[in-house]
Design a protein around this motif. Structure first.
Motif: not given
Ligand code: SAM
Ligand code: SF4
Length: 471
Positions: A404-405, A394-397, A416-419, A443-446
């Motif tokens: 991010g949110m 959706e955008g920023n938290a 999640w952390n946008k970085r 969340a985190e990725s991967p």
């Protein structure tokens, strides 16, 4: 005749549910067609409008507080003040007696008249008169089917598929403020869905007070939601609210099987006591509600269920509240909106049953149920740990532009952390969940490996409610 002013600036504030947010989009559209310009800056506005909610007393109080703030502004410069929506409809003349600073009242079926009412009020002020403009008649037909809502940017677009309500739950003011139930033509809805997809929205939420009673020729709600979910480009379709009394198997099938219909159902319970459900005129029992939840979960165990509960309804005994408590404990909803009963004028309950549960007892029951649900929501959300969840970005938290949110398919907020994760609003990304609170998945990725240390639990117990209430 005086020349029509070219740029009248309007500031519009919206209170209450998603249907009100949608109605504000209709109002903006109708007024822009008539040459009005909208501004976020209240200080610049020639016209200040409040689109109001009447569902509980605290919604009224918020509007009265806003109105008292406007008194000063109105003493300083010419200003037209309008109250729109359910509160305007419900209180009619009484509101203008209480608040002489209101120039215009327009109920939910009267928005087409709004530009005219506002121009008249402006002319009347210029001429030193103080004429009020009211339009509060309810309509059996108005669905605003031909008005293209002026939507704000985002990933979600609302469509009201019906207006009004014929259920007359004894506590509820909606049938009096929004009038008789009427369904909107399905072809127009599907066409609107196509336009929404072309504009780049990824999600549509279909709105109605009881979507299960949607009828238009041979169209029912299951057929309608399937047609909307089939529109290319629309990734997710949600709906609110279905009434537990008549949940059709065809709708459940559509939710369970259509890849673009979210696996999420908001199913308002209100009470676990059969006596109170009877007094509320809900027309289902505790047993029938549980059977419906069972049917839903048997069909698909991953459907996310949320609910509404009212505490302290007329005559609610300790034992009757305990029945509600036990049912909420047993059914383990993912989230719940928990309300204190608030007596509303004109309703069946206000006319027939005394509002006799004291304020401290209402508060105590709401708090107990809230604490119970908060713990259940926490446990439910922690079931997602170490799983990968598709998230619509959706955008920023709210708290930080570095986060991010987005929302899971079940409508749970994910942060999640946008970085660490790069994405754009409208993307659907698969995110690995490594921590969860009662309101949020982190969340985190991967995907996180089994050995990754989870973030230390912080404030697990956030608010259960969002700013815009469902309805
Ligand atoms: N049409 C939806 C349904 O029946 O499921 C609900 C619409 S209502 C606007 C949203 C919620 O507000 C209801 O489910 C109910 O829990 C709550 N509500 C409505 N009237 C209320 C009242 N007088 N006091 C407290 N809560 C109320
Ligand atoms: Fe209609 Fe919902 Fe209000 Fe009942 S609670 S009268 S179904 S809007």
């Amino acid at each position: 005749m005086k020349a029509k002013p070219t740029a009248t600036h309007v500031h519009l504030e919206t209170f209450g549910c998603q249907m009100n947010e949608y109605d504000s989009e209709l109002v903006r559209s109708l007024m822009k067609q008539d040459g009005f310009v909208f501004t976020d800056d209240r200080e610049r506005a020639d016209v200040i409008l409040m689109n109001t909610c009447a569902i509980r007393e605290n919604a009224h109080n918020k509007v009265y507080k806003h109105l008292s703030e406007l008194r000063k502004l109105k003493q300083q410069r010419p200003l037209v003040v309008g109250v729109l929506g359910c509160m305007a409809q419900n209180l009619k003349e009484e509101l203008t007696d209480v608040q002489p600073l209101i120039d215009v009242l327009a109920g939910p079926d009267a928005y087409r008249q709004l530009p005219m009412l506002i121009r008249n009020a402006m002319l009347s002020q210029e001429e030193g008169l103080d004429q009020k403009g009211f339009a509060v008649d309810l309509s059996e037909y108005e669905t605003y089917h031909d008005v293209i809502p002026d939507r704000l940017d985002g990933v979600n677009a609302w469509i009201a598929v019906m207006r009004g309500c014929d259920n007359f739950c004894s506590f509820c003011v909606v049938p009096y403020t929004r009038g008789r139930e009427r369904s909107r033509d399905p072809e127009g809805i599907v066409q609107e869905a196509r336009r929404i997809a072309e504009q780049g929205f990824k999600q549509i939420t279909l709105l109605g007070q009881n979507v299960n009673s949607y009828r238009y020729g041979d169209w029912d709600f299951a057929k309608l939601i399937t047609a909307v979910a089939d529109v290319p480009g629309i990734e997710r379709v949600r709906f609110t609210s279905p009434h537990p009394k008549d949940f059709p198997p065809s709708l459940l099938e559509a939710v369970a099987s259509h890849p673009h219909i979210c696996k999420q159902i908001h199913l308002p319970l209100q009470s676990g006591s059969d006596r109170l459900l009877g007094l509320m005129n809900r027309t289902y029992t505790n047993k029938e509600y549980r059977a419906l939840v069972d049917r839903i979960r048997t069909l698909r165990s991953d459907i996310v269920l949320s609910t509404d509960v009212i505490c302290g309804f007329c005559g609610e005994s300790d034992e009757e509240f305990s029945e509600t408590y036990r049912l909420v404990e047993e059914l383990r909803f993912h989230s719940a909106f928990i309300f204190k009963y608030s007596e509303r004028k004109h309703t069946i309950a206000a006319r027939r049953f005394p509002d006799d549960v004291s304020e401290p007892i209402k508060t105590e029951r709401v708090t107990r149920l809230f604490n119970l649900q908060r713990n259940i929501s926490y446990e439910r959300n922690r079931e997602y740990l170490k799983t990968t969840v598709p998230v619509l970005v959706e955008g920023n938290a709210k708290r930080s532009a570095e986060q991010g949110m987005g929302k899971s398919d079940g409508n749970i907020t994910v942060i999640w952390n946008k970085r660490a994760i790069s994405s754009q609003p409208g993307d659907i990304v698969s995110l690995a969940i490594y921590d969860a609170s009662s309101t949020t998945l982190y969340a985190e990725s991967p995907p996180v490996h089994e050995s990754s240390a989870p973030r230390p639990p912080q404030n697990h117990f956030g608010k259960l409610r969002s700013k815009t209430e469902h309805f």
